[in-house]
Design a protein around this motif. Structure first.
Motif, PDB file in Angstrom:
ATOM      1  N   GLN A   1       0.777  -1.218  -0.109  1.00 42.52           N
ATOM      2  CA  GLN A   1       0.236   0.046   0.046  1.00 42.52           C
ATOM      3  C   GLN A   1       0.968   1.049  -0.167  1.00 42.52           C
ATOM      4  O   GLN A   1       1.872   1.222   0.808  1.00 42.52           O
ATOM      5  N   LYS A   2       0.684   2.257  -0.914  1.00 40.26           N
ATOM      6  CA  LYS A   2       1.391   3.558  -1.069  1.00 40.26           C
ATOM      7  C   LYS A   2       0.415   4.440  -0.315  1.00 40.26           C
ATOM      8  O   LYS A   2      -0.411   4.606  -0.205  1.00 40.26           O
ATOM      9  N   ARG A   3       1.282   5.320   0.432  1.00 32.88           N
ATOM     10  CA  ARG A   3       0.744   6.572   1.022  1.00 32.88           C
ATOM     11  C   ARG A   3       1.385   7.713   0.653  1.00 32.88           C
ATOM     12  O   ARG A   3       2.431   7.543  -0.066  1.00 32.88           O
ATOM     13  N   ALA A   4       0.433   8.698   0.621  1.00 29.02           N
ATOM     14  CA  ALA A   4       0.909  10.034   0.329  1.00 29.02           C
ATOM     15  C   ALA A   4       1.878  10.520   1.157  1.00 29.02           C
ATOM     16  O   ALA A   4       1.964  10.516   2.475  1.00 29.02           O
TER      17      ALA A   4
ATOM     18  N   GLY B   1       6.955   9.090  -4.100  1.00 21.20           N
ATOM     19  CA  GLY B   1       5.696   8.379  -4.540  1.00 21.20           C
ATOM     20  C   GLY B   1       5.822   7.732  -5.564  1.00 21.20           C
ATOM     21  O   GLY B   1       5.450   6.393  -6.004  1.00 21.20           O
TER      22      GLY B   1
ATOM     23  N   LEU C   1       5.279   3.472  -6.313  1.00 24.60           N
ATOM     24  CA  LEU C   1       4.357   2.866  -7.391  1.00 24.60           C
ATOM     25  C   LEU C   1       5.175   2.106  -8.175  1.00 24.60           C
ATOM     26  O   LEU C   1       4.545   0.964  -8.821  1.00 24.60           O
TER      27      LEU C   1
ATOM     28  N   ASP D   1       1.746  10.306 -10.576  1.00 24.42           N
ATOM     29  CA  ASP D   1       1.570  10.169  -9.218  1.00 24.42           C
ATOM     30  C   ASP D   1       1.246  11.684  -9.090  1.00 24.42           C
ATOM     31  O   ASP D   1       1.741  12.757  -9.699  1.00 24.42           O
TER      32      ASP D   1
ATOM     33  N   ARG E   1      -1.636  13.835  -2.411  1.00 28.21           N
ATOM     34  CA  ARG E   1      -2.812  13.420  -1.794  1.00 28.21           C
ATOM     35  C   ARG E   1      -3.770  12.680  -2.881  1.00 28.21           C
ATOM     36  O   ARG E   1      -5.061  12.825  -2.520  1.00 28.21           O
ATOM     37  N   GLN E   2      -3.348  11.939  -3.891  1.00 29.36           N
ATOM     38  CA  GLN E   2      -3.915  11.258  -4.804  1.00 29.36           C
ATOM     39  C   GLN E   2      -3.162   9.804  -4.977  1.00 29.36           C
ATOM     40  O   GLN E   2      -2.355   9.841  -4.615  1.00 29.36           O
ATOM     41  N   ARG E   3      -4.171   8.899  -5.068  1.00 31.60           N
ATOM     42  CA  ARG E   3      -3.645   7.560  -5.357  1.00 31.60           C
ATOM     43  C   ARG E   3      -3.085   7.552  -6.960  1.00 31.60           C
ATOM     44  O   ARG E   3      -3.854   7.943  -7.878  1.00 31.60           O
TER      45      ARG E   3
ATOM     46  N   VAL F   1      -8.199  10.155  -7.262  1.00 33.14           N
ATOM     47  CA  VAL F   1      -7.423   9.152  -7.874  1.00 33.14           C
ATOM     48  C   VAL F   1      -7.077   9.419  -9.108  1.00 33.14           C
ATOM     49  O   VAL F   1      -7.808  10.228  -9.948  1.00 33.14           O
TER      50      VAL F   1
END
Length: 550
Positions: free
Chosen positions: A2-5, A15, A19, A225, A228-230, A248
């Protein structure tokens, strides 16, 4: 995983690394070097390592017992922090229009082809300009008009072939052709004010707007990327629009390439009109013209609301035209590319007659064609079996679109062609030659009648024969309009034998029918008067006297 901002200045790089972790593993931050014949630890250390790293550390790290013997094909593991990092430059390989380069020290200079640019340079292009950069690893970038690009980091790692290229597109649009990056230290990243795109070998485009970023992938994969977005990993044929407030980054399929197959490869116009079928879902089209297949610089970069455009005035030569559809969301689709040749010689007119494969029914042949733009005269040629090296007829016609050949042509097969001549006297290329056949249809104007030999009751009518294979329709009628013929016969020869004729006035005529079924005109009828015991055919009226036994 899981990636976090990640907030702050380092969110972009971290980021992207998260990814792409699955496919772009850094393998414990080591670079693997494959030993070549003749290599020594001293050679490898001098070529790739920092001066502060001695060869003994490389020997110890790889547990090499004999530093004098390195088996070819074996590998050496080299920690990334040991590699010698050197500043790299970008080179301007092509330029169209005007652009300015501002150094890190704030000095401006006009961009020129071949110019070398270091880290910190900021490039600005005028609205009608374009330029191409080549980086240390061979990757290329096309910067379009009204754009601003910062060369944020240009680094190479000794002679390893790895390069760390980081760019910041402040506004405008770029196209990228990135070579496949090898090694964990290699990077090619494009940042914009709202997003970041990272690749390791691909062709992609990026546009930086006031409040959004567009990325379009043509080959390979691109990681996109944003704060604050996936993020998303875009595959070929997909793009993404990143705007503030999104949660997203969503992949969106790009529109297909337009069909340019109907555009002629040769144009005699210096600014040709181009048209193509509309692409479903397209709101606009981008049209680009370049003098080279790589599109390093552009002679034209324009948008059109309809599937057609008129190119700017181009000199004679070869060009490449690239067209893509633009969707309502702003994403630009796949490219369609054609080669276009501009020929400044006057274009030949369109030939009208004789048409290709046609049959001319008279030896007196007339040629006709359309009016060509810019032409004040035309040259024609007619050839037979000897070809155009020995034309049978040729001539120049001023200010006219037709000509009759000066001499009749004998029956046979021929070709003809036409070209334009402009006001300066320059003759353009001949158009395609057209084949035609001369096969005259003789008009039957004289019919002779004689009694059949040995049979005084029958009479034979004869007329001049036409070409071999032609047939004839013979008619006799009581009225000159032949509304109800008493006799209507098809014969293979230029004669017909009939039994005795009844008394009274008779009208007769014969029509020629060609081998392809084409029917010639009926001539004016001839007249005979048949009395009850003899028939008088007036010689002065084109007829003769026939005596019949009743």
């Amino acid at each position: 995983m899981q990636k976090r901002a990640i907030q702050g200045k380092g969110w972009l790089g971290w980021g992207l690394a998260m990814l792409l972790l699955a496919s772009w593993s850094a393998q414990a931050q080591e670079w693997v070097y494959r030993v070549r014949p003749g290599d020594t630890l001293w050679d490898v250390t001098g070529a790739y390592l920092k001066p502060s790293v001695p060869w003994q550390r490389l020997q110890e790290h790889n547990r090499i017992a004999n530093p004098y013997q390195l088996p070819p094909g074996s590998t050496l593991r080299i920690p990334l922090q040991w590699l010698d990092r050197q500043p790299a430059n970008a080179r301007v390989v092509a330029l169209q229009g005007n652009a300015v380069a501002r150094s890190a020290a704030g000095r401006d200079a006009p961009v020129t082809a071949g110019m070398s640019l270091a880290t910190g340079y900021r490039l600005k292009t005028s609205p009608d300009a374009s330029l191409s950069l080549q980086f240390a690893d061979g990757s290329r970038l096309l910067l379009l008009g009204d754009s601003e690009l910062l060369l944020d980091r240009l680094t190479r790692f000794g002679r390893s072939g790895m390069a760390d290229t980081r760019l910041r597109l402040q506004r405008g649009r770029i196209g990228n052709d990135v070579r496949r990056l090898r090694g964990p230290a290699a990077n090619f990243i494009v940042d914009t004010p709202t997003a970041s795109s990272a690749v390791r070998g691909t062709r992609f485009r990026v546009e930086a707007g006031d409040d959004h970023t567009q990325t379009e992938v043509l080959e390979g994969r691109v990681a996109v990327d944003a704060p604050r977005q996936r993020g998303a990993l875009l595959r070929p044929g997909y793009g993404a629009v990143v705007a503030a407030g999104q949660a997203v980054v969503r992949p969106i399929a790009l529109l297909p390439a337009p069909d340019l197959s109907r555009i002629a490869a040769l144009s005699q116009s210096a600014h040709p009109d181009l048209a193509w079928p509309a692409v479903d879902g397209a709101q606009q089209y981008r049209v680009q013209v370049s003098a080279n297949r790589a599109f390093d610089s552009l002679r034209m970069d324009a948008e059109s609301d309809v599937p057609r455009t008129t190119l700017p005035t181009l000199d004679a030569g070869r060009y490449f035209v690239r067209v893509r559809a633009i969707a309502a969301n702003g994403l630009e689709g796949r490219d369609a590319v054609i080669e276009l040749r501009i020929d400044d010689q006057p274009a030949p007119p369109y030939s009208i007659a004789p048409a290709a494969g046609s049959v001319v029914r008279t030896p007196d042949v007339a040629l006709s064609w359309t009016q060509a733009p810019g032409a004040i005269a035309y040259d024609y040629e007619v050839a037979g079996a000897g070809g155009f090296a020995q034309p049978l007829a040729h001539g120049r016609v001023d200010a006219a679109v037709s000509a009759r050949l000066p001499d009749p042509l004998t029956p046979g097969d021929y070709h003809w062609r036409i070209r334009s001549v402009d006001a300066a006297g320059k003759a353009g290329p001949f158009g395609d030659s057209l084949a035609f056949t001369v096969r005259p249809l003789a008009e039957v104007t004289e019919i002779d009648g004689t009694a059949a030999a040995g049979n005084t009751r029958d009479v034979t009518f004869r007329w001049p024969a036409g070409q071999p294979g032609q047939r004839y329709r013979f008619q006799m009628s009581r009225t000159p309009d032949f509304s109800a013929p008493q006799l209507d016969e098809l014969v293979d020869e230029a004669q017909i034998t009939l039994p005795r004729l009844r008394s009274g006035t008779w009208y007769l005529r014969a029509q020629t029918i060609d081998v392809d079924g084409f029917e010639g005109p009926f001539p004016a009828p001839q007249v005979i008067e048949v009395p009850c015991r003899w028939c008088r055919i007036g010689a002065g009226a084109g007829a003769l006297l026939i005596l019949l036994a009743l």
